[in-house]
Scaffold this motif. Structure first.
Motif, PDB file in Angstrom:
ATOM      1  N   TYR A 204     130.054 -10.538 -60.146  1.00  0.00           N
ATOM      2  CA  TYR A 204     130.283  -9.770 -61.378  1.00  0.00           C
ATOM      3  C   TYR A 204     130.651  -8.323 -61.048  1.00  0.00           C
ATOM      4  O   TYR A 204     131.604  -7.762 -61.605  1.00  0.00           O
ATOM      5  CB  TYR A 204     129.034  -9.809 -62.253  1.00  0.00           C
ATOM      6  CG  TYR A 204     129.090  -8.894 -63.454  1.00  0.00           C
ATOM      7  CD1 TYR A 204     129.844  -9.241 -64.580  1.00  0.00           C
ATOM      8  CD2 TYR A 204     128.394  -7.684 -63.463  1.00  0.00           C
ATOM      9  CE1 TYR A 204     129.895  -8.392 -65.681  1.00  0.00           C
ATOM     10  CE2 TYR A 204     128.447  -6.837 -64.563  1.00  0.00           C
ATOM     11  CZ  TYR A 204     129.205  -7.198 -65.666  1.00  0.00           C
ATOM     12  OH  TYR A 204     129.264  -6.362 -66.751  1.00  0.00           O
ATOM     13  N   ALA A 205     129.899  -7.717 -60.120  1.00  0.00           N
ATOM     14  CA  ALA A 205     130.169  -6.326 -59.752  1.00  0.00           C
ATOM     15  C   ALA A 205     131.536  -6.179 -59.086  1.00  0.00           C
ATOM     16  O   ALA A 205     132.278  -5.228 -59.362  1.00  0.00           O
ATOM     17  CB  ALA A 205     129.070  -5.802 -58.830  1.00  0.00           C
ATOM     18  N   LEU A 206     131.875  -7.126 -58.233  1.00  0.00           N
ATOM     19  CA  LEU A 206     133.142  -7.064 -57.500  1.00  0.00           C
ATOM     20  C   LEU A 206     134.359  -7.303 -58.395  1.00  0.00           C
ATOM     21  O   LEU A 206     135.444  -6.786 -58.123  1.00  0.00           O
ATOM     22  CB  LEU A 206     133.161  -8.107 -56.387  1.00  0.00           C
ATOM     23  CG  LEU A 206     132.494  -7.762 -55.064  1.00  0.00           C
ATOM     24  CD1 LEU A 206     132.584  -8.955 -54.120  1.00  0.00           C
ATOM     25  CD2 LEU A 206     133.138  -6.541 -54.432  1.00  0.00           C
ATOM     26  N   ALA A 207     134.168  -8.090 -59.425  1.00  0.00           N
ATOM     27  CA  ALA A 207     135.305  -8.536 -60.235  1.00  0.00           C
ATOM     28  C   ALA A 207     135.700  -7.558 -61.335  1.00  0.00           C
ATOM     29  O   ALA A 207     136.665  -7.803 -62.063  1.00  0.00           O
ATOM     30  CB  ALA A 207     134.990  -9.901 -60.858  1.00  0.00           C
TER      31      ALA A 207
ATOM     32  N   ASN B 229     133.883   2.202 -55.384  1.00  0.00           N
ATOM     33  CA  ASN B 229     132.795   1.805 -56.271  1.00  0.00           C
ATOM     34  C   ASN B 229     131.575   1.364 -55.463  1.00  0.00           C
ATOM     35  O   ASN B 229     131.713   0.695 -54.433  1.00  0.00           O
ATOM     36  CB  ASN B 229     133.244   0.684 -57.205  1.00  0.00           C
ATOM     37  CG  ASN B 229     134.194   1.194 -58.282  1.00  0.00           C
ATOM     38  OD1 ASN B 229     134.488   2.380 -58.345  1.00  0.00           O
ATOM     39  ND2 ASN B 229     134.672   0.299 -59.116  1.00  0.00           N
ATOM     40  N   VAL B 230     130.407   1.742 -55.944  1.00  0.00           N
ATOM     41  CA  VAL B 230     129.155   1.472 -55.223  1.00  0.00           C
ATOM     42  C   VAL B 230     128.141   0.847 -56.176  1.00  0.00           C
ATOM     43  O   VAL B 230     127.936   1.344 -57.292  1.00  0.00           O
ATOM     44  CB  VAL B 230     128.557   2.760 -54.621  1.00  0.00           C
ATOM     45  CG1 VAL B 230     127.319   2.431 -53.789  1.00  0.00           C
ATOM     46  CG2 VAL B 230     129.580   3.498 -53.756  1.00  0.00           C
TER      47      VAL B 230
ATOM     48  N   GLY C 240     143.171  -5.701 -43.724  1.00  0.00           N
ATOM     49  CA  GLY C 240     142.562  -4.810 -44.699  1.00  0.00           C
ATOM     50  C   GLY C 240     141.113  -5.173 -44.949  1.00  0.00           C
ATOM     51  O   GLY C 240     140.633  -6.223 -44.501  1.00  0.00           O
ATOM     52  N   ILE C 241     140.409  -4.292 -45.660  1.00  0.00           N
ATOM     53  CA  ILE C 241     139.033  -4.550 -46.098  1.00  0.00           C
ATOM     54  C   ILE C 241     138.915  -4.019 -47.516  1.00  0.00           C
ATOM     55  O   ILE C 241     139.274  -2.868 -47.791  1.00  0.00           O
ATOM     56  CB  ILE C 241     137.986  -3.848 -45.203  1.00  0.00           C
ATOM     57  CG1 ILE C 241     138.165  -4.229 -43.731  1.00  0.00           C
ATOM     58  CG2 ILE C 241     136.564  -4.188 -45.666  1.00  0.00           C
ATOM     59  CD1 ILE C 241     137.310  -3.401 -42.782  1.00  0.00           C
ATOM     60  N   ASP C 242     138.397  -4.843 -48.409  1.00  0.00           N
ATOM     61  CA  ASP C 242     138.235  -4.433 -49.804  1.00  0.00           C
ATOM     62  C   ASP C 242     136.778  -4.196 -50.196  1.00  0.00           C
ATOM     63  O   ASP C 242     136.519  -3.464 -51.162  1.00  0.00           O
ATOM     64  CB  ASP C 242     138.829  -5.501 -50.730  1.00  0.00           C
ATOM     65  CG  ASP C 242     140.319  -5.673 -50.516  1.00  0.00           C
ATOM     66  OD1 ASP C 242     141.066  -4.735 -50.834  1.00  0.00           O
ATOM     67  OD2 ASP C 242     140.728  -6.732 -49.999  1.00  0.00           O
ATOM     68  N   ALA C 243     135.841  -4.815 -49.486  1.00  0.00           N
ATOM     69  CA  ALA C 243     134.444  -4.677 -49.876  1.00  0.00           C
ATOM     70  C   ALA C 243     133.522  -4.995 -48.710  1.00  0.00           C
ATOM     71  O   ALA C 243     133.886  -5.751 -47.801  1.00  0.00           O
ATOM     72  CB  ALA C 243     134.123  -5.605 -51.057  1.00  0.00           C
TER      73      ALA C 243
ATOM     74  N   MET D 289     138.871 -10.581 -64.314  1.00  0.00           N
ATOM     75  CA  MET D 289     137.679 -10.930 -63.530  1.00  0.00           C
ATOM     76  C   MET D 289     138.080 -11.784 -62.330  1.00  0.00           C
ATOM     77  O   MET D 289     137.664 -12.926 -62.180  1.00  0.00           O
ATOM     78  CB  MET D 289     136.668 -11.674 -64.403  1.00  0.00           C
ATOM     79  CG  MET D 289     136.150 -10.889 -65.586  1.00  0.00           C
ATOM     80  SD  MET D 289     134.987  -9.608 -65.123  1.00  0.00           S
ATOM     81  CE  MET D 289     133.535 -10.572 -64.752  1.00  0.00           C
ATOM     82  N   SER D 290     138.922 -11.215 -61.463  1.00  0.00           N
ATOM     83  CA  SER D 290     139.385 -11.969 -60.303  1.00  0.00           C
ATOM     84  C   SER D 290     139.177 -11.176 -59.026  1.00  0.00           C
ATOM     85  O   SER D 290     139.330  -9.957 -58.997  1.00  0.00           O
ATOM     86  CB  SER D 290     140.868 -12.301 -60.448  1.00  0.00           C
ATOM     87  OG  SER D 290     141.368 -12.900 -59.269  1.00  0.00           O
ATOM     88  N   ILE D 291     138.795 -11.880 -57.954  1.00  0.00           N
ATOM     89  CA  ILE D 291     138.682 -11.249 -56.639  1.00  0.00           C
ATOM     90  C   ILE D 291     139.592 -11.970 -55.639  1.00  0.00           C
ATOM     91  O   ILE D 291     139.426 -11.823 -54.431  1.00  0.00           O
ATOM     92  CB  ILE D 291     137.228 -11.248 -56.132  1.00  0.00           C
ATOM     93  CG1 ILE D 291     136.702 -12.686 -55.981  1.00  0.00           C
ATOM     94  CG2 ILE D 291     136.333 -10.432 -57.041  1.00  0.00           C
ATOM     95  CD1 ILE D 291     135.393 -12.765 -55.210  1.00  0.00           C
ATOM     96  N   LYS D 292     140.537 -12.721 -56.155  1.00  0.00           N
ATOM     97  CA  LYS D 292     141.406 -13.520 -55.295  1.00  0.00           C
ATOM     98  C   LYS D 292     142.134 -12.623 -54.297  1.00  0.00           C
ATOM     99  O   LYS D 292     142.744 -11.622 -54.659  1.00  0.00           O
ATOM    100  CB  LYS D 292     142.413 -14.292 -56.136  1.00  0.00           C
ATOM    101  CG  LYS D 292     143.224 -15.299 -55.332  1.00  0.00           C
ATOM    102  CD  LYS D 292     144.092 -16.166 -56.241  1.00  0.00           C
ATOM    103  CE  LYS D 292     144.858 -17.195 -55.424  1.00  0.00           C
ATOM    104  NZ  LYS D 292     145.697 -18.062 -56.279  1.00  0.00           N
ATOM    105  N   GLY D 293     142.038 -13.001 -53.021  1.00  0.00           N
ATOM    106  CA  GLY D 293     142.723 -12.272 -51.978  1.00  0.00           C
ATOM    107  C   GLY D 293     141.963 -11.098 -51.400  1.00  0.00           C
ATOM    108  O   GLY D 293     142.384 -10.515 -50.395  1.00  0.00           O
TER     109      GLY D 293
END
Length: 248
Positions: free
Chosen positions: A226-229, A179-180, A82-85, A1-5
């Motif tokens: 929560y959704a992103l992680a 993912n959407v 870059g772009i992740d979300a 459950m990490s979005i680091k970086g």
């Protein structure tokens, strides 16, 4: 459950859900790209995030302008590589009764609430498709599931966002690993109601919500996190989050 970086673009970041989400994601280690029209508020938010040890950049823009989104994406790629979300959060809610014909407000809601989301998706999609990954999070509403008086156009725009999100998921997730998620809150304490100009709505809405303990913007930020992680294999399709006190 990490979005680091992770690099995350947030529209409508100058207040409300966008602001709370930027703070939450930055605290969790994401690099946040703050975009809205109010540069002063964005800069203030950037300072707060960096004071707490986070990393943010500001790119002003209007979600109804495709050229502005191109600028947002190009500057993000230049700085963060870059772009992740993307979190398509910018929206308006000038509720009115149809008979009062606030047609200019109808047009604005369609432009911001629907076209703004589509513009955001179109801007990041080439990057996401090329890298075969990414998260698209669109802020819909419980109003996208059920009409309420004065909300005909607003409900229609949020229903469109919900359905557009499902179309994106079906077309993009299996083939490109994108993912959407559609986030669908009930009443949230934000600036949205300040855009209402219809006096009849103001009179009717106040009694409806005065005794209601609404959601806070931070509650929605937690849902977005929560959704992103989630691991790439797990797509959170919809998050439907209502105030405990809200009946419908």
């Amino acid at each position: 459950m990490s979005i680091k970086g992770k690099v995350v673009i947030i529209t409508g970041a100058s207040s409300g859900i966008g602001e709370a989400t930027a703070k939450k994601l930055a605290k969790e280690g994401a690099k946040v790209v703050l975009t809205a029209r109010r540069k002063e508020k964005l800069n203030k938010l950037k300072e707060e995030i960096e004071k707490d040890g986070g990393l943010a950049m500001v790119v002003t823009g209007d979600v109804t302008e495709k050229g502005d989104f191109k600028k947002i994406v190009s500057q993000t790629l230049e700085k963060f590589k870059g772009i992740d979300a993307i979190i398509n959060n910018a929206g308006l809610m000038p509720l009115s009764y149809i008979k009062n014909l606030h047609t200019d407000e109808w047009d604005t809601m369609v432009d911001v609430n629907i076209k703004g989301v589509m513009n955001g998706v179109a801007a990041v999609l080439p990057t996401f498709m090329e890298q075969k990954s990414g998260n698209i999070i669109n802020i819909s509403s419980s109003a996208g599931r059920k009409y309420y008086p004065g909300g005909a156009v607003y409900c229609a725009t949020k229903a469109a966002v919900k359905m557009f999100s499902e179309g994106l998921r079906q077309e993009l997730a299996p083939k490109y690993g994108i993912n959407v998620t559609s986030i669908e809150p009930g009443f949230v304490a934000t600036e949205l109601t300040e855009t209402i100009t219809d006096d009849e709505i103001k009179k009717d809405l106040i009694p409806m919500v005065k005794d209601l303990t609404t959601l806070e913007a931070e509650d929605i930020a937690e849902a977005i996190f929560y959704a992103l992680a989630q691991p790439k294999r797990a797509n959170i399709n919809d998050i439907y989050i209502m105030p405990t006190d809200q009946k419908e």
